[in-house]
Design a protein around this motif. Structure first.
Motif, short mmCIF file in Angstrom:
data_model
loop_
_atom_site.label_atom_id
_atom_site.label_comp_id
_atom_site.label_asym_id
_atom_site.label_seq_id
_atom_site.Cartn_x
_atom_site.Cartn_y
_atom_site.Cartn_z
N SER A 21 0.81 -1.21 0.00
CA SER A 21 0.00 0.00 0.00
C SER A 21 0.85 1.27 0.00
CB SER A 21 -0.95 0.01 1.19
OG SER A 21 -0.24 0.13 2.40
N SER A 22 2.06 1.19 0.50
CA SER A 22 2.91 2.39 0.54
C SER A 22 3.80 2.53 -0.70
CB SER A 22 3.77 2.36 1.80
OG SER A 22 4.65 1.25 1.75
N LEU A 23 3.74 1.58 -1.60
CA LEU A 23 4.57 1.62 -2.80
C LEU A 23 3.80 2.19 -3.99
CD1 LEU A 23 6.23 -1.91 -2.52
CD2 LEU A 23 7.12 0.28 -1.73
N ALA A 24 4.52 2.74 -4.94
CA ALA A 24 3.88 3.30 -6.14
C ALA A 24 3.18 2.23 -6.97
CB ALA A 24 4.93 4.02 -7.00
N ARG A 25 3.70 1.01 -6.96
CA ARG A 25 3.09 -0.10 -7.69
C ARG A 25 2.84 -1.24 -6.72
NH1 ARG A 25 2.83 -0.25 -12.97
NH2 ARG A 25 2.79 -2.50 -12.96
N GLN A 26 1.79 -1.99 -6.98
CA GLN A 26 1.46 -3.11 -6.11
C GLN A 26 1.95 -4.44 -6.67
OE1 GLN A 26 -0.97 -0.49 -6.58
NE2 GLN A 26 0.14 0.20 -4.80
N GLY A 27 2.91 -4.40 -7.55
CA GLY A 27 3.47 -5.61 -8.12
C GLY A 27 4.50 -5.26 -9.17
N PRO A 28 5.05 -6.27 -9.83
CA PRO A 28 6.08 -6.01 -10.84
C PRO A 28 5.47 -5.42 -12.11
CG PRO A 28 5.53 -8.32 -10.78
CD PRO A 28 4.76 -7.67 -9.65
N GLY A 29 6.33 -4.88 -12.95
CA GLY A 29 5.88 -4.37 -14.24
C GLY A 29 5.90 -2.86 -14.30
N SER A 30 5.36 -2.34 -15.39
CA SER A 30 5.31 -0.91 -15.63
C SER A 30 4.29 -0.68 -16.75
CB SER A 30 6.68 -0.40 -16.08
OG SER A 30 7.00 -0.96 -17.35
N PRO A 31 3.89 0.56 -16.98
CA PRO A 31 3.00 0.81 -18.13
C PRO A 31 3.60 0.30 -19.44
CG PRO A 31 3.01 2.72 -16.70
CD PRO A 31 4.08 1.76 -16.18
N GLU A 32 4.91 0.44 -19.58
CA GLU A 32 5.57 -0.03 -20.81
C GLU A 32 5.47 -1.55 -20.96
OE1 GLU A 32 6.84 3.85 -19.60
OE2 GLU A 32 7.10 1.98 -18.50
N VAL A 33 5.63 -2.27 -19.86
CA VAL A 33 5.53 -3.73 -19.89
C VAL A 33 4.09 -4.14 -20.20
CG1 VAL A 33 5.71 -5.82 -18.48
CG2 VAL A 33 7.51 -4.11 -18.39
N THR A 34 3.12 -3.44 -19.63
CA THR A 34 1.71 -3.73 -19.92
C THR A 34 1.42 -3.52 -21.40
OG1 THR A 34 1.08 -3.08 -17.68
CG2 THR A 34 -0.67 -3.10 -19.35
N LEU A 35 1.91 -2.44 -21.97
CA LEU A 35 1.69 -2.18 -23.41
C LEU A 35 2.42 -3.20 -24.27
CD1 LEU A 35 1.84 1.72 -23.46
CD2 LEU A 35 -0.17 0.23 -23.66
N LYS A 36 3.59 -3.66 -23.84
CA LYS A 36 4.30 -4.71 -24.58
C LYS A 36 3.47 -5.98 -24.60
CE LYS A 36 7.91 -6.72 -26.46
NZ LYS A 36 8.37 -6.43 -27.81
N ALA A 37 2.91 -6.36 -23.45
CA ALA A 37 2.06 -7.56 -23.40
C ALA A 37 0.84 -7.38 -24.29
CB ALA A 37 1.63 -7.83 -21.96
N LEU A 38 0.23 -6.21 -24.27
CA LEU A 38 -0.93 -5.92 -25.11
C LEU A 38 -0.58 -6.01 -26.59
CD1 LEU A 38 -3.93 -5.10 -25.15
CD2 LEU A 38 -3.16 -2.71 -25.10
N SER A 39 0.64 -5.68 -26.95
CA SER A 39 1.05 -5.71 -28.36
C SER A 39 1.02 -7.12 -28.96
CB SER A 39 2.44 -5.10 -28.54
OG SER A 39 3.45 -5.99 -28.09
N PHE A 40 1.01 -8.15 -28.11
CA PHE A 40 0.96 -9.53 -28.60
C PHE A 40 -0.46 -9.98 -28.93
CE2 PHE A 40 4.90 -9.54 -26.05
CZ PHE A 40 5.78 -9.90 -27.05
N VAL A 41 -1.46 -9.15 -28.64
CA VAL A 41 -2.86 -9.49 -28.89
C VAL A 41 -3.28 -8.82 -30.20
CG1 VAL A 41 -5.22 -9.40 -28.02
CG2 VAL A 41 -3.31 -9.60 -26.41
N ASP A 42 -3.67 -9.63 -31.17
CA ASP A 42 -4.07 -9.11 -32.48
C ASP A 42 -5.59 -8.94 -32.57
OD1 ASP A 42 -1.47 -9.09 -33.48
OD2 ASP A 42 -1.62 -11.16 -34.16
N HIS A 43 -6.01 -8.03 -33.42
CA HIS A 43 -7.40 -7.90 -33.84
C HIS A 43 -8.38 -7.53 -32.72
CE1 HIS A 43 -5.77 -9.59 -37.47
NE2 HIS A 43 -5.49 -10.73 -36.85
N LEU A 44 -7.99 -6.61 -31.83
CA LEU A 44 -8.94 -6.14 -30.82
C LEU A 44 -9.98 -5.25 -31.49
CD1 LEU A 44 -6.69 -5.22 -27.77
CD2 LEU A 44 -8.26 -7.14 -27.98
N THR A 45 -11.24 -5.48 -31.16
CA THR A 45 -12.33 -4.68 -31.70
C THR A 45 -13.22 -4.20 -30.55
OG1 THR A 45 -13.93 -6.48 -31.91
CG2 THR A 45 -12.37 -6.19 -33.73
N ASN A 46 -14.25 -3.43 -30.87
CA ASN A 46 -15.21 -3.01 -29.85
C ASN A 46 -15.97 -4.19 -29.27
OD1 ASN A 46 -14.57 -0.32 -30.00
ND2 ASN A 46 -16.09 0.11 -31.58
N GLU A 47 -15.96 -5.32 -29.96
CA GLU A 47 -16.64 -6.52 -29.47
C GLU A 47 -15.72 -7.38 -28.59
OE1 GLU A 47 -19.91 -6.85 -29.98
OE2 GLU A 47 -19.68 -4.91 -30.98
#
Length: 92
Positions: A21-47
């Motif tokens: 609770s006193s740390l800036a993040r509650q686990g490993p990673g970063s916004p950049e790492v999250t976006l890198k993981a998201l980049s492996f997902v193809d064809h995201l749509t509104n559905e």
């Protein structure tokens, strides 16, 4: 804390919540790492349906919501202290 715990269900999760609770993040990673993981997902749509399981206080959830087609992205957590943080109620 005792070493007598025989399963995860007997572990004091409040200890983890208090620590992170006193740390800036509650686990490993970063916004950049999250976006890198998201980049492996193809064809995201509104559905497409996305959920952040184990979202904690929602850091990665917010990054995902900002970079996916849907305007809402649910997050699930089992820690009440994370929910309190997310809805803006200061902890006791």
């Amino acid at each position: 804390m005792s070493n007598d715990n025989t399963s995860m269900h007997e572990f004091d999760f409040d200890l983890i919540c208090d620590y992170f609770s006193s740390l800036a993040r509650q686990g490993p990673g970063s916004p950049e790492v999250t976006l890198k993981a998201l980049s492996f997902v193809d064809h995201l749509t509104n559905e497409s349906r996305i959920v952040d399981i184990g979202c904690g206080t929602g850091g990665q959830t917010m990054v995902l919501a900002q970079h996916t087609p849907r305007d809402k992205l649910p997050g699930l957590t089992c820690f009440p202290s994370s929910l309190i943080y997310l809805i803006g109620i200061p902890p006791n």
